[in-house]
Design an enzyme around this catalytic site. Sequence first.
Site, PDB file in Angstrom:
ATOM      1  N   ASP A 199      12.328  53.590 -10.742  1.00  0.00           N
ATOM      2  CA  ASP A 199      11.893  52.192 -10.854  1.00  0.00           C
ATOM      3  C   ASP A 199      12.213  51.586 -12.220  1.00  0.00           C
ATOM      4  OD1 ASP A 199      10.831  52.524  -8.298  1.00  0.00           O
ATOM      5  OD2 ASP A 199       8.950  53.276  -9.113  1.00  0.00           O
ATOM      6  N   GLY A 248      14.823  49.773 -12.808  1.00  0.00           N
ATOM      7  CA  GLY A 248      15.566  48.519 -12.650  1.00  0.00           C
ATOM      8  C   GLY A 248      17.031  48.794 -12.311  1.00  0.00           C
ATOM      9  N   LYS A 249      17.269  49.901 -11.613  1.00  0.00           N
ATOM     10  CA  LYS A 249      18.649  50.256 -11.234  1.00  0.00           C
ATOM     11  C   LYS A 249      19.235  49.198 -10.294  1.00  0.00           C
ATOM     12  CE  LYS A 249      16.999  54.139  -9.665  1.00  0.00           C
ATOM     13  NZ  LYS A 249      15.605  54.100 -10.178  1.00  0.00           N
ATOM     14  N   LYS A 254      18.499  46.008 -10.158  1.00  0.00           N
ATOM     15  CA  LYS A 254      18.862  44.809 -10.910  1.00  0.00           C
ATOM     16  C   LYS A 254      20.169  45.027 -11.679  1.00  0.00           C
ATOM     17  CE  LYS A 254      17.930  41.907 -14.687  1.00  0.00           C
ATOM     18  NZ  LYS A 254      17.068  41.187 -15.587  1.00  0.00           N
ATOM     19  N   ALA A 271      13.724  55.288  -1.850  1.00  0.00           N
ATOM     20  CA  ALA A 271      13.976  54.378  -2.972  1.00  0.00           C
ATOM     21  C   ALA A 271      13.378  53.008  -2.678  1.00  0.00           C
ATOM     22  CB  ALA A 271      15.482  54.243  -3.201  1.00  0.00           C
ATOM     23  N   GLY A 272      13.221  52.226  -3.709  1.00  0.00           N
ATOM     24  CA  GLY A 272      12.798  50.838  -3.563  1.00  0.00           C
ATOM     25  C   GLY A 272      13.413  50.079  -4.724  1.00  0.00           C
ATOM     26  N   HIS A 273      14.474  49.340  -4.449  1.00  0.00           N
ATOM     27  CA  HIS A 273      15.169  48.598  -5.508  1.00  0.00           C
ATOM     28  C   HIS A 273      14.939  47.107  -5.290  1.00  0.00           C
ATOM     29  CE1 HIS A 273      18.200  52.084  -6.398  1.00  0.00           C
ATOM     30  NE2 HIS A 273      16.950  52.485  -6.306  1.00  0.00           N
ATOM     31  N   GLN A 322      16.248  57.138  -7.267  1.00  0.00           N
ATOM     32  CA  GLN A 322      15.367  58.017  -8.044  1.00  0.00           C
ATOM     33  C   GLN A 322      15.812  58.098  -9.511  1.00  0.00           C
ATOM     34  OE1 GLN A 322      16.466  59.189  -4.698  1.00  0.00           O
ATOM     35  NE2 GLN A 322      14.790  57.837  -4.220  1.00  0.00           N
ATOM     36  N   VAL A 373       7.430  49.667  -4.580  1.00  0.00           N
ATOM     37  CA  VAL A 373       8.005  48.855  -3.518  1.00  0.00           C
ATOM     38  C   VAL A 373       7.885  49.584  -2.190  1.00  0.00           C
ATOM     39  CG1 VAL A 373      10.194  47.935  -2.640  1.00  0.00           C
ATOM     40  CG2 VAL A 373       9.690  47.830  -5.073  1.00  0.00           C
ATOM     41  N   ARG A 412       1.778  52.073  -9.926  1.00  0.00           N
ATOM     42  CA  ARG A 412       2.529  53.045 -10.739  1.00  0.00           C
ATOM     43  C   ARG A 412       1.702  53.446 -11.950  1.00  0.00           C
ATOM     44  NH1 ARG A 412       7.792  49.224 -10.376  1.00  0.00           N
ATOM     45  NH2 ARG A 412       8.461  49.805  -8.285  1.00  0.00           N
ATOM     46  N   LEU A 432      11.944  44.536 -21.422  1.00  0.00           N
ATOM     47  CA  LEU A 432      11.491  44.350 -22.798  1.00  0.00           C
ATOM     48  C   LEU A 432      10.435  43.240 -22.843  1.00  0.00           C
ATOM     49  CD1 LEU A 432      11.968  45.263 -25.757  1.00  0.00           C
ATOM     50  CD2 LEU A 432      13.555  43.337 -25.987  1.00  0.00           C
ATOM     51  N   VAL A 465      15.288  40.983 -19.844  1.00  0.00           N
ATOM     52  CA  VAL A 465      14.182  40.178 -20.389  1.00  0.00           C
ATOM     53  C   VAL A 465      13.431  39.433 -19.277  1.00  0.00           C
ATOM     54  CG1 VAL A 465      15.129  39.944 -22.719  1.00  0.00           C
ATOM     55  CG2 VAL A 465      15.815  38.313 -20.942  1.00  0.00           C
ATOM     56  N   GLY A 466      13.659  39.828 -18.037  1.00  0.00           N
ATOM     57  CA  GLY A 466      12.994  39.209 -16.894  1.00  0.00           C
ATOM     58  C   GLY A 466      13.603  39.752 -15.623  1.00  0.00           C
TER      59      GLY A 466
HETATM   60  P1  GDP Z   1      14.725  50.536  -9.304  1.00  0.00           P
HETATM   61  O1  GDP Z   1      14.086  51.365  -8.264  1.00  0.00           O
HETATM   62  O2  GDP Z   1      15.208  51.326 -10.475  1.00  0.00           O
HETATM   63  O3  GDP Z   1      15.774  49.607  -8.781  1.00  0.00           O
HETATM   64  O4  GDP Z   1      13.564  49.600  -9.902  1.00  0.00           O
HETATM   65  P2  GDP Z   1      12.473  48.800  -9.022  1.00  0.00           P
HETATM   66  O5  GDP Z   1      13.136  47.638  -8.389  1.00  0.00           O
HETATM   67  O6  GDP Z   1      11.692  49.722  -8.177  1.00  0.00           O
HETATM   68  O7  GDP Z   1      11.472  48.344 -10.173  1.00  0.00           O
HETATM   69  C1  GDP Z   1      11.884  47.526 -11.215  1.00  0.00           C
HETATM   70  C2  GDP Z   1      11.075  46.205 -11.141  1.00  0.00           C
HETATM   71  O8  GDP Z   1      11.217  45.521 -12.356  1.00  0.00           O
HETATM   72  C3  GDP Z   1      11.566  45.241 -10.072  1.00  0.00           C
HETATM   73  O9  GDP Z   1      10.455  44.532  -9.582  1.00  0.00           O
HETATM   74  C4  GDP Z   1      12.521  44.315 -10.827  1.00  0.00           C
HETATM   75  O10 GDP Z   1      12.597  43.017 -10.254  1.00  0.00           O
HETATM   76  C5  GDP Z   1      11.836  44.261 -12.153  1.00  0.00           C
HETATM   77  N1  GDP Z   1      12.733  44.092 -13.313  1.00  0.00           N
HETATM   78  C6  GDP Z   1      13.960  44.618 -13.534  1.00  0.00           C
HETATM   79  N2  GDP Z   1      14.396  44.320 -14.773  1.00  0.00           N
HETATM   80  C7  GDP Z   1      13.415  43.582 -15.339  1.00  0.00           C
HETATM   81  C8  GDP Z   1      13.253  42.999 -16.634  1.00  0.00           C
HETATM   82  O11 GDP Z   1      14.104  43.107 -17.515  1.00  0.00           O
HETATM   83  N3  GDP Z   1      12.073  42.331 -16.867  1.00  0.00           N
HETATM   84  C9  GDP Z   1      11.099  42.208 -15.917  1.00  0.00           C
HETATM   85  N4  GDP Z   1       9.978  41.556 -16.230  1.00  0.00           N
HETATM   86  N5  GDP Z   1      11.221  42.751 -14.702  1.00  0.00           N
HETATM   87  C10 GDP Z   1      12.357  43.442 -14.414  1.00  0.00           C
HETATM   88  P1  IMO Z   2      13.738  54.473  -6.972  1.00  0.00           P
HETATM   89  O1  IMO Z   2      15.155  54.639  -6.491  1.00  0.00           O
HETATM   90  C1  IMO Z   2       9.936  56.279  -8.089  1.00  0.00           C
HETATM   91  C2  IMO Z   2       8.925  60.104  -6.180  1.00  0.00           C
HETATM   92  C3  IMO Z   2       7.749  60.112  -5.230  1.00  0.00           C
HETATM   93  C4  IMO Z   2       7.245  61.520  -5.443  1.00  0.00           C
HETATM   94  C5  IMO Z   2       8.553  62.314  -5.600  1.00  0.00           C
HETATM   95  C6  IMO Z   2       9.031  62.997  -4.327  1.00  0.00           C
HETATM   96  O2  IMO Z   2      13.075  53.233  -6.469  1.00  0.00           O
HETATM   97  O3  IMO Z   2      13.641  54.641  -8.449  1.00  0.00           O
HETATM   98  P2  IMO Z   2      10.147  62.102  -2.092  1.00  0.00           P
HETATM   99  O4  IMO Z   2       9.634  61.164  -1.046  1.00  0.00           O
HETATM  100  O5  IMO Z   2      11.427  61.674  -2.715  1.00  0.00           O
HETATM  101  O6  IMO Z   2      10.208  63.529  -1.616  1.00  0.00           O
HETATM  102  O7  IMO Z   2       9.018  62.080  -3.250  1.00  0.00           O
HETATM  103  O8  IMO Z   2       9.512  61.389  -6.037  1.00  0.00           O
HETATM  104  N1  IMO Z   2       9.972  59.106  -5.871  1.00  0.00           N
HETATM  105  C7  IMO Z   2      10.165  57.974  -6.558  1.00  0.00           C
HETATM  106  N2  IMO Z   2       9.459  57.442  -7.593  1.00  0.00           N
HETATM  107  N3  IMO Z   2      11.045  55.666  -7.641  1.00  0.00           N
HETATM  108  C8  IMO Z   2      11.769  56.192  -6.632  1.00  0.00           C
HETATM  109  O9  IMO Z   2      12.952  55.671  -6.237  1.00  0.00           O
HETATM  110  C9  IMO Z   2      11.316  57.385  -6.014  1.00  0.00           C
HETATM  111  N4  IMO Z   2      11.771  58.160  -5.013  1.00  0.00           N
HETATM  112  C10 IMO Z   2      10.947  59.211  -4.950  1.00  0.00           C
HETATM  113  O10 IMO Z   2       6.776  59.141  -5.603  1.00  0.00           O
HETATM  114  O11 IMO Z   2       6.544  61.611  -6.654  1.00  0.00           O
HETATM  115 MG    MG Z   3      12.254  51.576  -7.277  1.00  0.00          MG
END
Ligand code: GDP
Ligand code: IMO
Ligand code: MG
Length: 430
Positions: free
Chosen positions: A13, A15-16, A18, A39-41, A223, A298, A304, A331, A413-414
């Site tokens: 999580d 911000g991959k 983004k 995953a949840g992006h 992940q 997500v 978290r 940031l 920054v957002g």
């Molecule tokens: P991922 O799984 O690595 O793609 O990350 P997630 O999407 O699960 O979580 C990142 C969260 O931070 C999302 O809700 C994005 O919209 C948000 N995000 C990403 N970059 C930024 C940033 O620079 N600033 C803020 N405030 N939010 C961000």
């Molecule tokens: P993104 O791509 C954050 C965590 C789960 C658990 C562990 C094992 O959005 O960054 P699993 O279902 O994969 O066997 O769970 O890994 N986990 C994540 N935590 N972001 C993720 O993906 C995750 N994918 C798995 O919460 O601790």
């Molecule tokens: Mg995520």
Amino acid sequence: MPAIAIVGAQWGDEGKGKATDLLGGRVDYVVKPNGGNNAGHTVVVNGEKFELKLLPAGILSPQAISVIGNGVVINLEALFEEIDGLEARGHDTSHLRISANAHLVAPYHQTLDKVTERFLGKRAIGTTGRGIGPTYQDKVARLGIRVQDLYDESILRQKIEGALRQKNELLVKLYNRRAFTVDEIVDYFMIYADRLRPMVVDSVQMLNEALDEDKVVLMEGGQATFLDVDHGTYPFVTSSNPTAGGASVGAGIGPTRFTRTIGIVKAYTTRVGAGPFPTELFDEMGEQLRTTGGEFGVNTGRPRRTGWYDAVMARHAAMINGFTDYFVTKLDVLTGISQIPVCVAYDVDGVRHDSMPMTQTEFHHAKPIYEYFPGWEEDISGCRTLEDLPENARNYIAKLEELAGVRISGVGVGPGRDEVIQIRDLIYED
Ligand code: GDP
Ligand code: IMO
Ligand code: MG
């Protein structure tokens, strides 16, 4: 032939999604090399929010071909739900391709994920419950079902028979659950086979030919490094290799072809699920980071866990992945904090560790050693260059760069697509 890997540097999580979206308009292919619908992006485009689980965030860039790579485990029901959701919002998904070698998540994998967690009790991993671990287990045990098996029904049936012989014993005798029949699993998969067929490709051949033609291929890891089954905080990890090496295997692109590996790292740290987390906060500041940063999963909606930036982890992640660049996100979430702590080393039972301790026990005992940096009050969401940032924010970034030993090439920054400071080009070297 730029082949660029985007890799999470912490526990996910970062911000991959983004970062991928930011580059998406300039690349030819976006490949998801590992993971599944765990995953949840989240991507925000012109104020509109998209939550991608199984599909790469590249699906939002219509000119790029999105690929679900051989290293992914696919839940077909979730796949079509996501495709239909995007199509209903007016987004074309016809540029999606799927590797014939990717593995399929079966209903028994999801059941096994849940019952195994329950069986572990206090030692549960806190998985997403999507059947990811059991599907990878079957892949390694050579009991997996792959996309290509859908197109040879006798093979599919034989493979399901083989898998169920073992699964049903476990489900019925150990976990007191009902057995699955071969027919119901075959039927479950066959519902999707025809609709899937036009998307299925030899993705390895396709991607390598694209690189030969100087096309840009971006790998969007799911992940993160510390969830990697080899390099993460085992056993509190996922069951794939979400590191740069894993991206090579999961996309079928040889390591010598990689031109950049970009680590995505938050300006603080979060984690979902169980496992050690040295800089975790349990006080109001932890709550502030969670609220300001919108730190709720997500995928499962779980809050978290939050904590300060950990430079020991950042150095370790840079080493394992050979990061050429870091992209620091969120940031803006630190705005208004007067002194920002950064963990620069650990105290493990009275001994200072500047790098990751060797054993799980030591990491569980690690207490952060902090350095404190002055914060800033100004809203930074409108900053687009380093010079626009308040001096203390600039110094904070400079300090993270120095501590990680890797150049920082972008700063978020957002959440919006344009809310970013691009310090250097992330595709081509200047
Ligand atoms: P991922 O799984 O690595 O793609 O990350 P997630 O999407 O699960 O979580 C990142 C969260 O931070 C999302 O809700 C994005 O919209 C948000 N995000 C990403 N970059 C930024 C940033 O620079 N600033 C803020 N405030 N939010 C961000
Ligand atoms: P993104 O791509 C954050 C965590 C789960 C658990 C562990 C094992 O959005 O960054 P699993 O279902 O994969 O066997 O769970 O890994 N986990 C994540 N935590 N972001 C993720 O993906 C995750 N994918 C798995 O919460 O601790
Ligand atoms: Mg995520």
